[in-house]
Design a protein around this motif. Structure first.
Motif: not given
Lengths: 457, 457
Positions: A297-325
């Protein structure tokens, strides 16, 4: 192809996914005539690009290839599909075992020992995997032992720290799309061996299975392939019955079309292949195998923003978490487009539970997780889109089939062995990068070679 | 019923096994018209009596009922089928964990402590099973915990002695027909709870599920039931497609027959139900459930001798062994017939491995085991017959479906919940003696009641 009641070919191919179309092309190149019967109204199977805004394709299905996917690189080159590297600059954001949100350097500093411990376990997996013959996992010297336990039970027995155990679960579920407690340990080792080493599978950065994307979207591959063999593809013809004898096959579709040929290649997920009626019926061994190959079972969910603001903060956009869905995410921006696109993965248990919620609830939970990692800018995407694969009638789950305990050893030989004039393709039957697009090509080429050799003989 | 292209009814029923015919009878009794569509050339499903010599029926399928099977006793009474008690006089013969052949009294003397230990574990199982709601196992207070491990893993964790562990495996596989390592512990508890207590399931002697047989053979039950509703049964019409809407159903069969009705009851094994095409397609949850309900593997092998010589030696014809291909046997002589008949069970792993050997090899191995237990007279049967169920196209395994880890908790509600005008029967959906004939009646009556209520509303 006109809407006709009967079609004759040398080779009937069930399914216009990548595997089936690769087989059709090979059959055609050998001077034989294929006909590809596709149940859906489109080609591509588990590859599905959707243009959610002008010039902004998102991949609801297969998305990446990796550096060792030589068949896919060659295919893209041949079809004139350009590639570009997955964005990797910046830090991954972690939130595991209650530690709170940590940037990659903080996470590594805090859990250095645990990561080293996990690394040792992965090296051990790599060593064990080399003992598994990819074309006959049941012949591994320790096959009986490894097939009698689950991957989860093996992980549990390694004495891993909570963070290492959680991390290896997330990485593994990211491939299998079911909890490791449902999958044979032998199947995990087989999967590793078809891909090379765990670092290929689990790699978060360089190397691995997710280094490269396709310009215009992954669907460019099946669409261009289909254009080359368009006269040999029939859409909207779900196969219901395959009559077979040494003299040939008659493949009956809903709606009345009958395709006749000398051989048939069934190039769909084995669990779906088991739903076709065969006359004469197939053996109990083959049948019981197809009862034991559930799709993930696999599901992909896409969020589209006006800009990739996380890059500015030094993030590559990858998260690894056991919290959220979502246990993992990726930056899936498109070169030349200004939007910021984050893909969140829901796999296994998360796809099952959150996939059944109303979209609004799922979106809200995913948004909250993004805000925790990337701040309040994440709260207001321009667009949200998701898709789950088990609801799709002609796929019924992703990414592939998983074999539980005893299935490889009790039923494995029936997975890809031809039965009379019936041959089997689909990435699930591959021996190289099984479950990936590379495996679809591998399996399609192998099945076509079987048929071509048989018809030449 | 004449061979026609269209048939109209109030309720279309898929499958003329016991469950489907019970439903049809109930529908008819409510003043509604059923039509039962059966893929095979006979009724009865997993009930199959074969007369191997004049006056000597053997049961290749369901054979016994137990004292708490009140629906089956009532049905037999109503249909005029006489019953007789299973022969139980004498001692069981054991050969476990390398102890050699031991008569029951010797075995109990030698392993008294181990049997007491096993008894304690069974009592613990009984207690835990009472916490499992049979109509919603996923709501058990400890459902998540119990569904995350296998029955085998739970047994392994009890610290049982080798003989107790072996014995409980044999007894459990005798019910599930797959190794306990493949089945969720929650599913084992559910199975126990639908039957009452483990002593009902595992009983070797008084009580239990195997106390009573039918004069003339078990097939007398479905055959007489079919005679009562003969005008409403169509044989040799495999269902391929169910079109459904709030207004009714059109059920399409191979060969062209279309049965139209207001409701449909699908009264076949859920894994086979998943192979039917539905239009509109069913949800991903229901579909993925049917990908995760594999049937077990069971094989019955009958040896017919000129007399039941083992009785003279004080044996009851039952053996329990971990040596030969069969783990258990029974005396299945027919009252009024002089022949001695021994039934040997091959279940799970034994059915898979020995079931695939040439009959001669399987027969030789089974004969050797009988000779070890009952002496040289066993070497020369007048007749040998066996049958495996996974090769049968319209059954594909026995005795029933088994749920692996996470299936009840992730997908369970979809097992028997109606979907629009589609209802589900078959013993696999029962909440009382699921997997037994009693469960087939239970499920057939429940599905019929759902339909009757809906159509009266």
């Amino acid at each position: 192809m006109p809407n006709q009641k009967q079609v004759d070919a040398d080779v009937v191919i069930v399914g216009a996914g990548l595997s089936g179309m690769i087989a059709a092309r090979a059959v055609l190149a050998a001077g034989l005539t294929p006909v590809v019967l596709e149940a859906d109204e489109r080609v591509g199977g588990r590859i599905l690009t959707e243009e959610v805004m002008p010039g902004l394709p998102v991949e609801l299905g297969a998305q990446w290839i990796g550096d060792t996917h030589e068949r896919m690189f060659a295919l893209a080159d041949e079809l004139g599909v350009e590639t570009y590297p997955q964005f990797e600059d910046g830090e991954t954001s972690y939130d595991l075992v209650g530690a709170g949100v940590l940037r990659e350097n903080e996470f590594h500093a805090r859990f250095g020992d645990e990561l080293a411990e996990l690394e040792r376990v992965l090296r051990r997996l790599d060593e064990m995997a080399t003992e598994v013959p990819v074309d006959a996992p049941w012949l591994a010297p320790r096959a009986a032992e490894w097939d009698s336990i689950t991957a989860g039970a093996w992980y549990d027995a390694q004495g891993l720290s909570p963070v290492a155990r959680t991390l290896v679960e997330i990485c593994t579920v990211g491939i299998l799309a079911v909890p490791t407690a449902e999958v044979s340990f032998l199947h995990l080792l087989f999967t590793i061996q078809t891909c090379g080493v765990t670092s290929e599978l689990f790699a978060e950065s360089e190397g691995g299975a997710q280094t490269t994307r396709f310009v215009g979207g992954t669907s460019e591959i099946p669409n261009r392939l289909a254009a080359l063999i368009a006269d040999h593809i029939v859409l909207r013809v779900p196969v219901q019955l395959i009559e077979h004898s040494p003299g040939g096959v008659s493949v009956h579709c809903r709606g009345g079309l009958v395709a006749r040929g000398r051989r048939v290649i069934v190039a769909i997920s084995p669990t779906l292949a088991g739903r076709i009626m065969y006359d004469p019926p197939l053996s109990g061994v083959r049948d019981q195998l197809t009862q034991r190959l559930p799709n993930g079972s696999a599901m992909k969910a896409f969020f589209v923003y006006d800009e990739p603001f996380w890059r500015t903060d030094g993030f590559n956009g990858q998260l690894i978490s056991d919290v959220g869905p979502a246990r993992m995410s990726n930056d899936t921006c498109i070169p030349g487009d200004d939007h910021g696109v984050i893909l969140m993965f829901l796999e296994g248990e998360q796809a099952r539970t959150f996939g059944r919620l109303p979209e609004e609830e799922r979106r809200a939970a995913l948004t909250a997780e993004l805000v925790r990692h990337y701040g309040s800018k994440a709260a207001h995407p321009e667009l949200y889109v998701d898709g789950e694969w088990s609801d799709r009638q002609w796929t019924r789950g992703c990414y592939n089939v998983n074999l539980g305990p005893h299935v490889w050893t009790a039923y494995g030989p029936a997975l890809s062995a031809p039965i009379g004039v019936i041959h089997w393709a689909s990435t699930d039957t591959a021996t190289y990068w099984s479950a990936y697009m590379e495996g679809a090509v591998d399996a399609g080429e192998r099945a076509a070679a079987e048929v071509i050799a048989a018809l030449a003989g």
